[in-house]
Design a protein around this motif. Structure first.
Motif, mmCIF file in Angstrom:
data_model
loop_
_atom_site.group_PDB
_atom_site.id
_atom_site.type_symbol
_atom_site.label_atom_id
_atom_site.label_comp_id
_atom_site.label_asym_id
_atom_site.label_seq_id
_atom_site.Cartn_x
_atom_site.Cartn_y
_atom_site.Cartn_z
ATOM 1 N N VAL A 1 0.817 -1.224 0.000
ATOM 2 C CA VAL A 1 0.000 0.000 0.000
ATOM 3 C C VAL A 1 0.848 1.270 0.000
ATOM 4 C CG1 VAL A 1 -1.971 -1.104 1.111
ATOM 5 C CG2 VAL A 1 -0.288 0.086 2.536
ATOM 6 N N ASP A 2 2.169 1.122 0.231
ATOM 7 C CA ASP A 2 2.975 2.339 0.312
ATOM 8 C C ASP A 2 4.313 2.238 -0.412
ATOM 9 O OD1 ASP A 2 3.630 4.933 1.003
ATOM 10 O OD2 ASP A 2 4.407 4.402 2.963
ATOM 11 N N ALA A 3 5.271 1.496 0.179
ATOM 12 C CA ALA A 3 6.662 1.602 -0.302
ATOM 13 C C ALA A 3 6.855 1.267 -1.783
ATOM 14 C CB ALA A 3 7.554 0.703 0.559
ATOM 15 N N LYS B 1 6.736 14.320 -7.585
ATOM 16 C CA LYS B 1 7.978 14.638 -6.864
ATOM 17 C C LYS B 1 7.765 15.417 -5.569
ATOM 18 C CE LYS B 1 11.170 13.790 -10.456
ATOM 19 N NZ LYS B 1 12.250 14.239 -11.322
ATOM 20 N N GLU B 2 6.546 15.349 -5.033
ATOM 21 C CA GLU B 2 6.238 15.902 -3.708
ATOM 22 C C GLU B 2 6.519 17.401 -3.585
ATOM 23 O OE1 GLU B 2 7.025 13.115 -0.465
ATOM 24 O OE2 GLU B 2 7.374 14.840 0.834
ATOM 25 N N HIS B 3 6.002 18.170 -4.524
ATOM 26 C CA HIS B 3 6.076 19.629 -4.382
ATOM 27 C C HIS B 3 4.822 20.153 -3.688
ATOM 28 C CE1 HIS B 3 9.620 19.577 -6.790
ATOM 29 N NE2 HIS B 3 8.991 19.070 -7.838
ATOM 30 N N ALA C 1 0.458 15.193 1.427
ATOM 31 C CA ALA C 1 -0.666 14.620 2.189
ATOM 32 C C ALA C 1 -0.301 13.240 2.718
ATOM 33 C CB ALA C 1 -1.913 14.527 1.300
ATOM 34 N N LEU C 2 0.572 12.539 1.965
ATOM 35 C CA LEU C 2 0.967 11.188 2.381
ATOM 36 C C LEU C 2 1.871 11.218 3.608
ATOM 37 C CD1 LEU C 2 1.674 9.742 -1.184
ATOM 38 C CD2 LEU C 2 -0.322 9.284 0.245
ATOM 39 N N ASN C 3 2.281 12.407 4.027
ATOM 40 C CA ASN C 3 3.118 12.530 5.228
ATOM 41 C C ASN C 3 2.299 12.638 6.511
ATOM 42 O OD1 ASN C 3 5.363 12.477 3.587
ATOM 43 N ND2 ASN C 3 5.457 14.701 3.374
ATOM 44 N N VAL D 1 -5.823 5.470 -3.693
ATOM 45 C CA VAL D 1 -5.658 6.778 -3.031
ATOM 46 C C VAL D 1 -4.237 7.272 -3.283
ATOM 47 C CG1 VAL D 1 -5.574 7.992 -0.804
ATOM 48 C CG2 VAL D 1 -7.379 6.304 -1.232
ATOM 49 N N LYS D 2 -3.266 6.381 -3.057
ATOM 50 C CA LYS D 2 -1.866 6.809 -3.234
ATOM 51 C C LYS D 2 -1.575 7.133 -4.699
ATOM 52 C CE LYS D 2 2.908 6.225 -2.307
ATOM 53 N NZ LYS D 2 3.989 5.699 -1.530
ATOM 54 N N GLU D 3 -2.033 6.259 -5.605
ATOM 55 C CA GLU D 3 -1.762 6.485 -7.039
ATOM 56 C C GLU D 3 -2.318 7.825 -7.509
ATOM 57 O OE1 GLU D 3 -3.445 2.661 -8.671
ATOM 58 O OE2 GLU D 3 -2.019 3.253 -10.233
HETATM 59 N N1 GLY Z 1 5.488 7.180 1.680
HETATM 60 C C1 GLY Z 1 5.010 8.429 1.260
HETATM 61 C C2 GLY Z 1 5.234 8.686 -0.182
HETATM 62 O O1 GLY Z 1 5.483 7.770 -0.950
HETATM 63 O O2 GLY Z 1 5.181 9.817 -0.584
#
Ligand code: GLY
Length: 353
Positions: A124-126, A222-224, A229-231, A212-214
């Motif tokens: 579900v994550d890594a 790239k998490e700008h 939110a995933l944090n 949800v993650k996708e």
């Molecule tokens: N584990 C959080 C992310 O993939 O951004």
């Protein structure tokens, strides 16, 4: 960054054969750890395309997520004739998919790789979302890059042999996905019977969690922005994880995230108006299933310092993702030292520490 294909498999062998055919490959390598070598590799050996694949096996657990292990993977790839057109298949939990992804992304400037996550946390994550890396200089995931797998193949049958602790560790990330998505998704997760696991229902919930993650990663690979939110739960969570490690009582990542969610829902409640009743339900779930991480008020400054060193911060200001309601995300929030200490008080009071 290209979009990553994620397949919730009906039969791993067939989906894997199709995924391999879609990737160019002159040689195939399979990265395992000592557990997946025994428990999961036999499934892959049923796939005829893997008859001549070379296995590379590394030690299990986070202690092996090192530069030495990475070099040993590069060494086998090099010695066994891997080229720019070779394919690496990562079969394991988050350690294997993170390190294997980084090995693939850097070998000869990048070869294709597939992830087959075998733990709930990695499913579900890594393994999803293209973050790869290793630990370095005592810091988790200090070296790494964004490099999505060509395909992530999720076989939830592997979950049948997962122990309770690893089940709950992954389930914390699912709860986080529930909190940042919809009230209905969250309520389904809170109502799930974790004592008598219905594996068909778990598969559905894993599928929804991955979606949800996708969705988030697709908008912000790239998490700008929204990927932050995933944090949720991770700013306090990483501090608990680091303190536990320093005190030689390490905890699984998901447990630290579950405890971090308790503190960050409290901040969400006082700073952003998150509903008290939903906070109570999540706290109750965490208390019942995760036990608690014990610390006293003398350790607040140490935890606070650990939070100040989190790599998500900018200019030393602690960065939080908070919620004003389920699915209502408030990025880049801050809290002063007194408020953070108040969240520690809340945690200790409601978790009975
Ligand atoms: N584990 C959080 C992310 O993939 O951004």
């Amino acid at each position: 960054m290209s979009k990553q294909e994620v397949i919730l498999c009906e039969g791993l062998e067939k989906s894997l054969a199709q995924a391999i055919e879609r990737c160019e490959h002159d040689r195939i390598f399979i990265l395992t750890d000592e557990h997946t070598h025994t428990c999961c590799l036999p499934r892959l050996q049923q796939v005829s395309l893997l008859r001549n694949a070379t296995e590379i096996s590394i030690g299990a657990e986070d202690v092996h997520k090192t530069l030495d292990t990475l070099a040993s993977v590069w060494m086998v790839l090099s010695q066994r004739g891997a080229s720019r057109h070779s394919l690496l298949i990562n079969l394991g939990g988050g350690m294997v998919t993170d390190l294997g992804g980084f090995a693939a992304a850097t070998f000869k400037r990048g070869i294709n790789y597939l992830n087959i996550p075998t733990t709930l946390l990695s499913m579900v994550d890594a393994a999803v979302g293209g973050k790869t890396g290793i630990n370095f200089n005592g810091l988790k995931n200090e070296i790494g890059n964004f490099a999505p797998a060509a395909c992530v193949l999720i076989e939830t049958e592997f979950l049948r042999t997962l122990d309770d602790r690893n089940f709950f560790s992954g389930y914390a990330e699912m709860l986080k996905h529930g909190l940042i998505s919809t009230p209905q998704h969250l309520q389904e997760l809170l109502a799930f019977d974790t004592e008598q696991i219905d594996y068909a229902l778990l598969k559905e919930l894993v599928g929804r969690s991955v979606q949800v993650k996708e969705n988030i990663v697709e908008q912000d690979p790239k998490e700008h922005g929204i990927r932050k939110a995933l944090n949720l739960g991770h700013t306090f969570g990483h501090a608990f994880e680091s303190l536990a490690l320093a005190q030689e009582r390490p905890v699984l990542h998901g447990y630290a995230v579950a405890w971090g969610l308790v503190c960050e829902l409290y901040l969400s409640y006082i700073k952003s108006g998150f509903p008290r009743e939903v906070m109570r339900q999540v706290v109750q779930f965490v208390k019942e299933n995760y036990g608690s991480f014990a610390f006293n008020c003398q350790q607040y400054p140490t935890l606070y310092d650990l939070m100040k060193h989190d790599k998500k911060n900018q200019a030393g200001i602690i960065n939080f993702t908070l919620l004003s309601d389920v699915g209502q995300i408030c990025l880049d929030q801050t809290a002063d030292r007194d408020t953070i200490f108040e969240a520690f008080d809340f945690y200790r009071e409601c978790m009975g520490v």
